[in-house]
Each structure stands twice: as structure tokens, then as C-alpha cells.
Design a protein around this motif. Structure first.
Motif, short mmCIF file in Angstrom:
data_model
loop_
_atom_site.label_atom_id
_atom_site.label_comp_id
_atom_site.label_asym_id
_atom_site.label_seq_id
_atom_site.Cartn_x
_atom_site.Cartn_y
_atom_site.Cartn_z
N LYS A 52 0.82 -1.21 0.00
CA LYS A 52 0.00 0.00 0.00
C LYS A 52 0.86 1.26 0.00
O LYS A 52 0.46 2.29 -0.52
CB LYS A 52 -0.92 0.01 1.22
CG LYS A 52 -1.86 -1.19 1.28
CD LYS A 52 -2.62 -1.24 2.60
CE LYS A 52 -3.47 -2.50 2.70
NZ LYS A 52 -4.13 -2.62 4.03
N GLU A 53 2.02 1.17 0.62
CA GLU A 53 2.98 2.27 0.67
C GLU A 53 4.36 1.66 0.50
O GLU A 53 4.50 0.45 0.33
CB GLU A 53 2.88 3.01 2.01
CG GLU A 53 1.50 3.61 2.28
CD GLU A 53 1.40 4.19 3.68
OE1 GLU A 53 2.18 3.76 4.56
OE2 GLU A 53 0.57 5.08 3.88
N ASN A 54 5.39 2.50 0.55
CA ASN A 54 6.75 1.96 0.44
C ASN A 54 7.05 0.97 1.55
O ASN A 54 7.82 0.04 1.37
CB ASN A 54 7.77 3.10 0.45
CG ASN A 54 7.67 3.98 -0.77
OD1 ASN A 54 7.24 3.54 -1.84
ND2 ASN A 54 8.04 5.24 -0.62
N ILE A 55 6.45 1.22 2.72
CA ILE A 55 6.52 0.27 3.84
C ILE A 55 5.08 0.01 4.29
O ILE A 55 4.39 0.94 4.71
CB ILE A 55 7.33 0.83 5.02
CG1 ILE A 55 8.73 1.25 4.56
CG2 ILE A 55 7.43 -0.20 6.14
CD1 ILE A 55 9.50 2.00 5.61
N PRO A 93 6.23 -6.44 18.33
CA PRO A 93 6.72 -6.75 16.98
C PRO A 93 5.85 -6.18 15.89
O PRO A 93 4.62 -6.10 16.03
CB PRO A 93 6.71 -8.28 16.96
CG PRO A 93 5.67 -8.67 17.96
CD PRO A 93 5.76 -7.63 19.05
N CYS A 94 6.50 -5.79 14.80
CA CYS A 94 5.80 -5.23 13.65
C CYS A 94 6.30 -5.95 12.40
O CYS A 94 7.51 -6.03 12.16
CB CYS A 94 6.09 -3.72 13.56
SG CYS A 94 5.26 -2.89 12.20
N LEU A 95 5.38 -6.50 11.63
CA LEU A 95 5.73 -7.18 10.38
C LEU A 95 5.55 -6.20 9.24
O LEU A 95 4.46 -5.66 9.03
CB LEU A 95 4.83 -8.41 10.18
CG LEU A 95 5.13 -9.26 8.94
CD1 LEU A 95 6.51 -9.91 9.04
CD2 LEU A 95 4.05 -10.32 8.74
N ASN A 96 6.62 -5.97 8.50
CA ASN A 96 6.61 -4.98 7.42
C ASN A 96 6.90 -5.62 6.07
O ASN A 96 7.83 -6.43 5.95
CB ASN A 96 7.64 -3.88 7.67
CG ASN A 96 7.28 -2.97 8.82
OD1 ASN A 96 6.10 -2.75 9.09
ND2 ASN A 96 8.27 -2.46 9.51
#
Length: 232
Positions: A52-55, A93-96
Motif C-alpha cells: 500500500k505504501e513503500n513500507i 513486533p511489527c511485520l513490514n
């Protein structure tokens, strides 16, 4: 455990999540690796996700909504389990899904983006955890193979020219704009690539830290390939 990482004195290689989190950094050690050979098709997950975005942050709900093959399901279970382990530990935690990070174009002589070798800083005791499931993986740099950019005379003079204030406030200026967090590799430096599938714990600069923080950077992404990265 035998592993190419274990030849570096700053890295401890472990075989479980408990060993990853339950020992404080000490001595030369400032990076710890839970070395794993993961099964499953992580590329299938990347291919099914929508940038949706660069990240793009990927939620557990996003993962569970994917229609996957058996190998894709296996990869998904691994990611969900890692997220749960880190969450139970008290991390966030964040999954990118990463196409690329924003470049620092404000200062043409010293970069302060994540592609530059840097350390993380926190006002509280914490560590950085990361795992690249797919795509280019991050690098770390032995501390004796790097020099803090603000200590390089020509860069320091340029920063002084950029600063408009009293001499007593110069160090605060360097910290405010994160110049002091960034490092330049020395000639013949040998970065250590963190590889895919391993969970890494990196030492952060914080008031209670007993070791030097770990110098690391985000990689230049491979052409036409997204990264799938878990970080906190």
C-alpha cells in the motif's frame, strides 16, 4: 552450535528463543542470533500481500486472510509464532512489507537514514529484534571496524558550519538530529550479513547498557523484490 556467525566475538549464536532473551549482553558481545533453517514458502506470502505504501505494516489478520499452499501455510505459522513469542516477552513486533525506506536528502555530506550504518538509542532499557523472512537482509559491522561520523574531522567541521548556536550546545545539536548515531566503515571493513530466517537481538544505546551498541544498517533492496521483515 557451529555457524558462520559464531566466528565473530561480538555475536553469540543460540538454538532457542529462551536462550535469545534470557542472558544479558556482556564483554564484546552485542548481537545474539537464534540461528534457524526455516521451512515453508515465504515468497508466496510476499506475492499474496498488497503493498500500500513503500513500507506496509502487515497484521496477523492480514496473514490469516491469505489463501496459501501447504508450504505457504507453514511459513505463515512460523511468522505468527514469532510474533507471539516476542509479544509474550513484552515486545511490540511489527511485520513490514518493504519496497524501500525513505532516503535522507536533507544533508548532502552525512546521511542519517537506515541505509547508513547506525546504532539504535532508547531512553529505557531495551533491545532491537529483527528477522528477515524474505528479501535482502540487514548487515552489522564490528565496532572496531567503524568510526563515528561526528569524529571524522572533515564531517565535524561541516556540521559545525551547519550549526547556528553556542559551542556549549553543539553536542546537543548532534544528538537532536541523530548525527551522533551514525558510523563510517573503516577501510577494509567486513560487514556481517544477518541472513534470512534467523531472529537477531541487537544491543541498543540506553542508560543502563553495559556493552557498546550494535552497529547495523538496512540493505539496498534487490531489484523487483520486496523484503518481509519482523522488527521491534
Amino acid at each position: 552450535m557451529k555457524n558462520s556467525f559464531s566466528t565473530h566475538s561480538q555475536i553469540a549464536v543460540v538454538s532457542s528463543f529462551a536462550d535469545l532473551i534470557n542472558t544479558h549482553f556482556q564483554g564484546n558481545e552485542n548481537a545474539r542470533c537464534w540461528s534457524r533453517n526455516l521451512m515453508g514458502d515465504f515468497k508466496e506470502i510476499v506475492d499474496r500481500l498488497h503493498l500500500k505504501e513503500n513500507i506496509t505494516e502487515v497484521s496477523c489478520e492480514d496473514l490469516l486472510a491469505l489463501q496459501l499452499s501447504e508450504q505457504g501455510q507453514r511459513a505463515r505459522e512460523t511468522i505468527l509464532n514469532d510474533i507471539q513469542l516476542l509479544t509474550d516477552f513484552g515486545a511490540s513486533p511489527c511485520l513490514n512489507l518493504v519496497q524501500h525506506y525513505q532516503r535522507d536528502d536533507e544533508c548532502d555530506f552525512i546521511a542519517t537514514d537506515v541505509y547508513s550504518y547506525h546504532v539504535d538509542r532508547s531512553p529505557i532499557a531495551t533491545d532491537t529484534f529483527l528477522c528477515t523472512y524474505h528479501g535482502a537482509a540487514s548487515d552489522i559491522l564490528p565496532n572496531d571496524q567503524a568510526k563515528q561520523k561526528i569524529l571524522i574531522p572533515e564531517l565535524r567541521e561541516k556540521l559545525k558550519a551547519l550549526y547556528d548556536g553556542p559551542e556549549s550546545g553543539f553536542d546537543d545539536f548532534l544528538a537532536e538530529y541523530f548525527f551522533d548515531l551514525h558510523y563510517q566503515p573503516k577501510p577494509h571493513a567486513q560487514p556481517i550479513n544477518l541472513g534470512n530466517g534467523h531472529i537477531w537481538r541487537l544491543a541498543v544505546d540506553h542508560p543502563m547498557q553495559q556493552v557498546v551498541p550494535c552497529i547495523h544498517r538496512a540493505p539496498i533492496e534487490n531489484e523487483d523484490e520486496y523484503r518481509l521483515l519482523l522488527i521491534c
